[in-house]
Design a protein around this motif. Structure first.
Motif, PDB file in Angstrom:
ATOM      1  N   UNK A   1       0.820  -1.208   0.000  1.00 18.93           N
ATOM      2  CA  UNK A   1       0.000   0.000   0.000  1.00 18.93           C
ATOM      3  C   UNK A   1       0.858   1.264   0.000  1.00 18.93           C
ATOM      4  N   UNK A   2       1.900   1.253   0.783  1.00 21.07           N
ATOM      5  CA  UNK A   2       2.769   2.427   0.880  1.00 21.07           C
ATOM      6  C   UNK A   2       3.460   2.719  -0.446  1.00 21.07           C
ATOM      7  N   UNK A   3       4.088   1.706  -1.027  1.00 22.40           N
ATOM      8  CA  UNK A   3       4.806   1.905  -2.279  1.00 22.40           C
ATOM      9  C   UNK A   3       3.884   2.200  -3.445  1.00 22.40           C
ATOM     10  N   UNK A   4       2.734   1.537  -3.475  1.00 22.44           N
ATOM     11  CA  UNK A   4       1.789   1.714  -4.581  1.00 22.44           C
ATOM     12  C   UNK A   4       1.323   3.164  -4.670  1.00 22.44           C
ATOM     13  N   UNK A   5       0.832   3.697  -3.551  1.00 22.07           N
ATOM     14  CA  UNK A   5       0.253   5.041  -3.591  1.00 22.07           C
ATOM     15  C   UNK A   5       1.317   6.122  -3.659  1.00 22.07           C
TER      16      UNK A   5
ATOM     17  N   UNK B   1      -0.294   1.911 -19.386  1.00 20.81           N
ATOM     18  CA  UNK B   1      -1.714   2.029 -19.691  1.00 20.81           C
ATOM     19  C   UNK B   1      -2.293   3.250 -19.012  1.00 20.81           C
ATOM     20  N   UNK B   2      -3.589   3.233 -18.824  1.00 17.26           N
ATOM     21  CA  UNK B   2      -4.256   4.380 -18.206  1.00 17.26           C
ATOM     22  C   UNK B   2      -4.310   4.283 -16.692  1.00 17.26           C
ATOM     23  N   UNK B   3      -4.061   3.099 -16.143  1.00 16.62           N
ATOM     24  CA  UNK B   3      -4.109   2.947 -14.695  1.00 16.62           C
ATOM     25  C   UNK B   3      -3.068   1.939 -14.242  1.00 16.62           C
ATOM     26  N   UNK B   4      -2.791   1.975 -12.949  1.00 16.77           N
ATOM     27  CA  UNK B   4      -1.787   1.078 -12.389  1.00 16.77           C
ATOM     28  C   UNK B   4      -2.276  -0.367 -12.405  1.00 16.77           C
ATOM     29  N   UNK B   5      -1.350  -1.271 -12.648  1.00 13.47           N
ATOM     30  CA  UNK B   5      -1.697  -2.683 -12.648  1.00 13.47           C
ATOM     31  C   UNK B   5      -0.473  -3.540 -12.901  1.00 13.47           C
ATOM     32  N   UNK B   6      -0.715  -4.720 -13.421  1.00 12.68           N
ATOM     33  CA  UNK B   6       0.361  -5.689 -13.642  1.00 12.68           C
ATOM     34  C   UNK B   6       1.452  -5.128 -14.553  1.00 12.68           C
ATOM     35  N   UNK B   7       1.054  -4.436 -15.616  1.00 10.83           N
ATOM     36  CA  UNK B   7       2.044  -3.922 -16.563  1.00 10.83           C
ATOM     37  C   UNK B   7       2.902  -2.818 -15.943  1.00 10.83           C
TER      38      UNK B   7
ATOM     39  N   UNK C   1      15.367  -6.242   9.227  1.00  8.71           N
ATOM     40  CA  UNK C   1      15.148  -6.216   7.787  1.00  8.71           C
ATOM     41  C   UNK C   1      14.584  -4.886   7.343  1.00  8.71           C
ATOM     42  N   UNK C   2      13.545  -4.943   6.552  1.00  9.62           N
ATOM     43  CA  UNK C   2      12.905  -3.734   6.036  1.00  9.62           C
ATOM     44  C   UNK C   2      11.398  -3.865   6.181  1.00  9.62           C
ATOM     45  N   UNK C   3      10.744  -2.741   6.360  1.00  6.35           N
ATOM     46  CA  UNK C   3       9.299  -2.736   6.566  1.00  6.35           C
ATOM     47  C   UNK C   3       8.561  -3.209   5.314  1.00  6.35           C
ATOM     48  N   UNK C   4       7.528  -3.995   5.530  1.00  7.79           N
ATOM     49  CA  UNK C   4       6.633  -4.410   4.452  1.00  7.79           C
ATOM     50  C   UNK C   4       5.240  -3.936   4.810  1.00  7.79           C
ATOM     51  N   UNK C   5       4.706  -3.047   4.008  1.00  9.31           N
ATOM     52  CA  UNK C   5       3.380  -2.491   4.251  1.00  9.31           C
ATOM     53  C   UNK C   5       2.310  -3.515   3.870  1.00  9.31           C
ATOM     54  N   UNK C   6       1.048  -3.166   4.080  1.00  9.50           N
ATOM     55  CA  UNK C   6      -0.044  -4.067   3.721  1.00  9.50           C
ATOM     56  C   UNK C   6      -0.160  -4.170   2.200  1.00  9.50           C
ATOM     57  N   UNK C   7      -0.763  -5.242   1.691  1.00 10.15           N
ATOM     58  CA  UNK C   7      -0.882  -5.408   0.235  1.00 10.15           C
ATOM     59  C   UNK C   7      -1.569  -4.217  -0.426  1.00 10.15           C
ATOM     60  N   UNK C   8      -1.103  -3.854  -1.600  1.00  9.00           N
ATOM     61  CA  UNK C   8      -1.663  -2.708  -2.323  1.00  9.00           C
ATOM     62  C   UNK C   8      -3.147  -2.922  -2.599  1.00  9.00           C
ATOM     63  N   UNK C   9      -3.925  -1.885  -2.308  1.00 14.25           N
ATOM     64  CA  UNK C   9      -5.364  -1.926  -2.544  1.00 14.25           C
ATOM     65  C   UNK C   9      -5.755  -0.694  -3.358  1.00 14.25           C
ATOM     66  N   UNK C  10      -5.886  -0.833  -4.674  1.00 11.34           N
ATOM     67  CA  UNK C  10      -6.226   0.322  -5.516  1.00 11.34           C
ATOM     68  C   UNK C  10      -7.564   0.960  -5.169  1.00 11.34           C
ATOM     69  N   UNK C  11      -8.449   0.216  -4.494  1.00  4.83           N
ATOM     70  CA  UNK C  11      -9.774   0.746  -4.169  1.00  4.83           C
ATOM     71  C   UNK C  11      -9.793   1.523  -2.861  1.00  4.83           C
ATOM     72  N   UNK C  12      -8.683   1.522  -2.136  1.00  2.73           N
ATOM     73  CA  UNK C  12      -8.650   2.165  -0.824  1.00  2.73           C
ATOM     74  C   UNK C  12      -7.469   3.129  -0.751  1.00  2.73           C
TER      75      UNK C  12
END
Length: 666
Positions: A142-146, A172-178, A252-263
Motif C-alpha cells: 500500500x505504501x509503495x503503490x500510492x 496504460x491508463x491505470x496502475x496494474x500488472x504492466x 530487515x525492512x518494513x513491508x506495508x499491507x498489500x496494495x489496494x487500488x480501491x482504498x
C-alpha cells in the motif's frame, strides 16, 4: 603458485593492471575526503549482489509480488537480512552521492578538463534516484503503490507529451500488472546496465585526469596503496556497519499491507530523499495550473544550472557561486524535508496521517499473520478482503457508525499504551514525541479515565489535558464524533455482560443502548424494565441474570463457548425462567414462531445468522415490522451484500482467526 601466477599474468597482464590501479599518484597524499567515490562503488556492488539474490525469490506479478516479498522477509532463511541490506543501503546511497558531489564541487574537481566526468556523475545521481523510485513499487504494498502513483502522476504535467509519457511509464491508463513489470524491468535490468556503463566511464575518466588535489597540500604526494586504500576500506566498513545497525534494529525492512487500488492511502509519501520536492509542490506559488513550474520547469532549470557549473566555475567567483548554490539547495531541501515531516505530525491533517500509518501497520501485520496461518490461495489482498477482523470494522465504520458505536468509537480505533498519569499523557502529546516516538499521542485522539464506572464517553486528549484531572488514562487513536450515538454500542453484543447491562432499567435508556432511539419509550422499558425489573428483589434479580445467560447462549459466541458448556444447567434454568417466570414470550417469539408477538424473535439471538437476517431486513416480521427506528434494510436495498454483512457479524461476534504468538516482521 608463482608459476601459475606468471602463466595468468602472461595471458592477462594482471600485474601491470594491478600496479596501475594501486600505485596511482595522489597529489598531497591520502585524505578522508577522497573516500566517497569508493564508498559509492562499494554500495553499488552491495546493491547488485543483494539484488540478484532477491531476484531469485521475487515474482514480478501484481498478484504474487507482495506474497514473494513476504516470503523473503518472513519465511526464507536469511531473507530478512538480505532484504534489509538492500533496503538500507539504498537509503544510504543518496547521502553518499551528495557527499561525493559536494566534495567534487568544493575541491573544484568539476572544472576543465573534467566536465564530462562531472556530467557523468550528475547522470549517475539521477539514475540512482530512478533506481530508488522504481524499487519502491516492487513490494506492491500500500505504501509503495500510492507513493509511486503520486510521483508518477507528475509525468502528466510535462508539456505536450505528459499524458503519453505517463501512459508509457504506467503501462496504460491505470496502475496494474504492466506497471509492475515495467518498473521491475527498469529496476533490475535497464537502470543497472546504464549505471554500470556510466560507472566504468566515470572511473576511466577519473583515472585519465587524476585526482584534483584539495588545497592547500599539507602532505607530500603518495600512492593510492596503502594509505588511501586503508581509508577507503575503513569508510566502506563504516557504511556497512551503519547499514547493518539499521538492518538488525528493524529486523530487515518494513513491508506495508498489500496494495489496494480501491482504498486510497492518506499517508502516501515519497521516500525521504524526495520529500523536499513533495513539500515544494505544496507552496502557494504552485497552486492550480502552476504546479508544472514546481514539478517540471524549476527542477529542470536547476539541473541545467548544475550541468553549466564547469563553465561557471572557470572564474574564482563562479566557483564560489557554484558551491554557494549547492549549499543553499541542500539547506533548502533540508528545511523543506523538515517542514514536510513537521506538517505530518503537527499540521491540520496530522491526526489523519498518523492514524493512517497505524491502520496500515495493523493491516500489514494481519496480512502477514494470515499468510502464515492459511497461505495465499488467490492474492494477498484477498486475505484482508475476506478477513472479518480487517474488513468488519471498515464496513462498520462506513455503514453503521453514524448511529452505532463500538466501545464508543467507529470500530477502527487503535488502543494505545495507557497513560500512567496526566503528566505522561501530556509528555506523549508533544510534537517531538509525535516526530520521534512510537508511543506518541495526537491531541485530537481520544482518552478516558481508567477504573471506576466504565463509560463510553471518550474525550479528546486536548480536552482531557485542559480538564487537568489526575489519573491513569486509556488512550485510543480515533477522532471524536460530532454527534452522540443514536443506537446501541455493539462492543460485546449478545455477550453475558452486554445483556445483563441491557436489562438494567437505567442502562437501557442510556446512550450505550437505546437512549437515542424510539425504543426508550417502548413497551420493553415502560411495561417491563421500569415497571417490574426496577422492583425486583435479590432472588428475582438472580433469576433475570440466568435469563441473560440463556439469551447469550443463543448467540453461541466463540469466546464464551467453554463457559456456556460448563454452565449448561444454569442456562436451562434461564430458559425456563424466560418462558415461565419472566414470561418474555408474551412479547417475543422463542424457539418457535409466534405471529402474535410484537418484539424481536429471540431464537438464536446474537447468532451469526440472526445478525445477518436482522441487518439484511430489520423490518422483517421476526424483528421490527412496525417499530423499526431508522435502520436501513442493508440487504433488501442492496446496500451491503450478504458476504459483507457476514464479515460485520463475524467481527462483532469476535469470530475470526486470532493469531498465534509467533513473531512476524513487517
Amino acid at each position: 603458485m608463482k608459476a601459475l601466477f606468471n602463466w595468468i599474468d602472461h595471458r592477462t597482464g594482471i600485474r601491470s593492471l594491478t600496479k596501475e590501479a594501486l600505485f596511482e599518484n595522489i597529489p598531497g597524499g591520502s585524505r578522508w575526503r577522497y573516500v566517497w567515490g569508493s564508498t559509492l562503488t562499494f554500495a553499488l556492488f552491495v546493491q547488485f549482489v543483494t539484488g540478484v539474490f532477491l531476484w531469485m525469490g521475487y515474482s514480478a506479478s501484481s498478484g504474487d509480488a507482495w506474497e514473494s516479498v513476504n516470503y523473503i522477509q518472513n519465511e526464507m532463511t536469511g531473507g530478512w537480512l538480505l532484504r534489509g541490506i538492500h533496503h538500507w543501503m539504498a537509503q544510504a546511497m543518496p547521502i553518499l552521492l551528495l557527499l561525493h558531489l559536494m566534495q567534487v564541487l568544493v575541491d573544484g574537481a568539476y572544472k576543465a578538463p573534467r566536465e564530462v566526468n562531472f556530467w557523468f556523475g550528475v547522470i549517475l545521481l539521477k539514475l540512482v534516484l530512478a533506481l530508488s523510485l522504481t524499487g519502491y513499487l516492487l513490494p506492491w504494498d500500500q505504501k509503495g503503490y500510492w507513493a509511486t502513483k503520486v510521483a508518477t502522476n507528475l509525468a502528466n504535467l510535462v508539456p505536450f507529451i505528459g499524458p503519453e509519457i505517463q501512459k508509457l511509464v504506467v503501462g496504460g491508463t491505470d496502475y496494474g500488472h504492466h506497471t509492475l513489470t515495467r518498473f521491475f524491468a527498469l529496476h533490475a535490468g535497464v537502470l543497472p546496465a546504464l549505471i554500470v556503463l556510466l560507472v566504468v566511464g566515470h572511473i576511466y575518466l577519473f583515472r585519465r585526469h587524476g585526482i584534483t588535489p584539495a588545497e592547500p597540500r599539507k602532505k607530500k604526494d603518495a600512492y593510492f596503496w596503502p594509505d588511501q586504500v586503508f581509508k577507503d576500506a575503513v569508510a566502506c566498513l563504516a557504511v556497512m556497519a551503519t547499514v547493518m545497525f539499521f538492518v538488525i534494529w528493524y529486523h530487515g525492512a518494513h513491508l506495508s499491507s498489500p496494495a489496494d487500488p480501491s482504498e486510497p492511502f492518506s499517508a502516501a509519501r515519497p521516500d525521504w530523499y524526495f520529500l523536499y520536492l513533495f513539500q515544494f509542490l505544496k507552496l502557494p506559488a504552485f497552486a492550480g495550473n502552476k504546479e508544472v513550474w514546481g514539478a517540471i520547469y524549476i527542477p529542470s532549470m536547476f539541473v541545467g544550472l548544475i550541468c553549466l557549473m564547469p563553465f561557471i566555475g572557470k572564474w574564482k567567483v563562479g566557483h564560489f557561486f557554484n558551491v554557494g548554490v549547492m549549499f543553499a539547495f541542500l539547506g533548502g531541501a533540508g528545511a523543506l524535508t523538515y517542514l514536510a515531516k513537521h506538517e505530518d505530525v503537527s499540521g491540520s491533517n496530522s491526526a489523519i496521517y498518523l492514524k493512517a500509518l497505524l491502520d496500515n501497520e495493523r493491516d500489514a501485520r494481519r496480512a502477514i499473520e494470515l499468510a502464515r496461518h492459511q497461505g495465499i490461495e488467490t492474492t494477498a489482498l484477498n486475505l484482508l478482503k475476506t478477513d472479518p477482523k480487517t474488513q468488519g470494522p471498515k464496513l462498520f465504520a462506513q455503514h453503521c457508525a453514524s448511529c452505532h458505536r463500538y466501545d464508543g468509537h467507529d470500530g477502527l480505533a487503535h488502543s494505545l499504551l495507557d497513560a500512567k498519569s496526566l503528566h505522561d499523557l501530556k509528555r506523549r502529546t508533544s510534537s517531538f514525541q509525535r516526530f520521534a516516538s512510537s508511543e506518541a499521542i495526537h491531541p485530537d485522539w481520544l482518552a478516558r479515565l481508567k477504573g471506576g464506572a466504565k463509560t463510553n464517553d471518550w474525550q479528546t486528549v486536548q480536552a482531557v489535558l485542559s480538564a487537568n484531572i489526575e489519573g491513569s488514562y486509556e488512550v485510543i487513536a480515533s477522532t471524536k464524533f460530532k454527534e452522540a450515538p443514536s443506537a446501541p454500542d455493539l462492543k460485546g453484543f449478545a455477550s453475558r455482560q452486554w445483556i445483563i447491562e441491557l436489562l438494567k432499567p437505567e442502562m437501557y435508556i442510556s446512550s450505550r443502548f437505546f437512549g437515542g432511539t424510539v425504543h426508550k419509550d417502548g413497551d420493553m422499558y415502560r411495561r417491563f424494565l421500569n415497571r417490574k425489573v426496577i422492583k425486583y428483589n435479590d432472588e428475582e434479580k438472580e433469576m433475570l441474570k440466568l435469563v441473560a445467560l440463556a439469551l447469550s447462549a443463543e448467540a453461541k459466541l466463540p469466546l464464551q463457548s467453554n463457559i456456556d458448556e460448563a454452565d449448561e444447567t444454569l442456562i436451562k434454568q434461564g430458559v425456563d425462567h424466560l418462558i415461565d417466570d419472566i414470561s418474555c414470550i408474551n412479547c417475543h417469539a422463542f424457539q418457535e414462531p409466534d405471529p402474535d408477538v410484537e418484539g424481536p424473535d429471540l431464537t438464536g439471538y446474537g447468532s451469526r445468522q440472526w445478525i445477518i437476517d436482522f441487518v439484511k431486513n430489520p423490518e422483517h416480521e421476526k424483528f421490527y415490522p412496525e417499530t423499526n427506528d431508522r435502520m436501513p434494510s442493508f440487504g433488501k436495498k442492496n446496500i451491503l451484500t450478504e458476504k459483507e454483512i457476514g464479515l460485520i457479524a463475524d467481527w462483532i461476534r469476535d469470530d475470526y482467526y486470532k493469531g498465534s504468538n509467533s513473531s512476524v516482521t513487517n
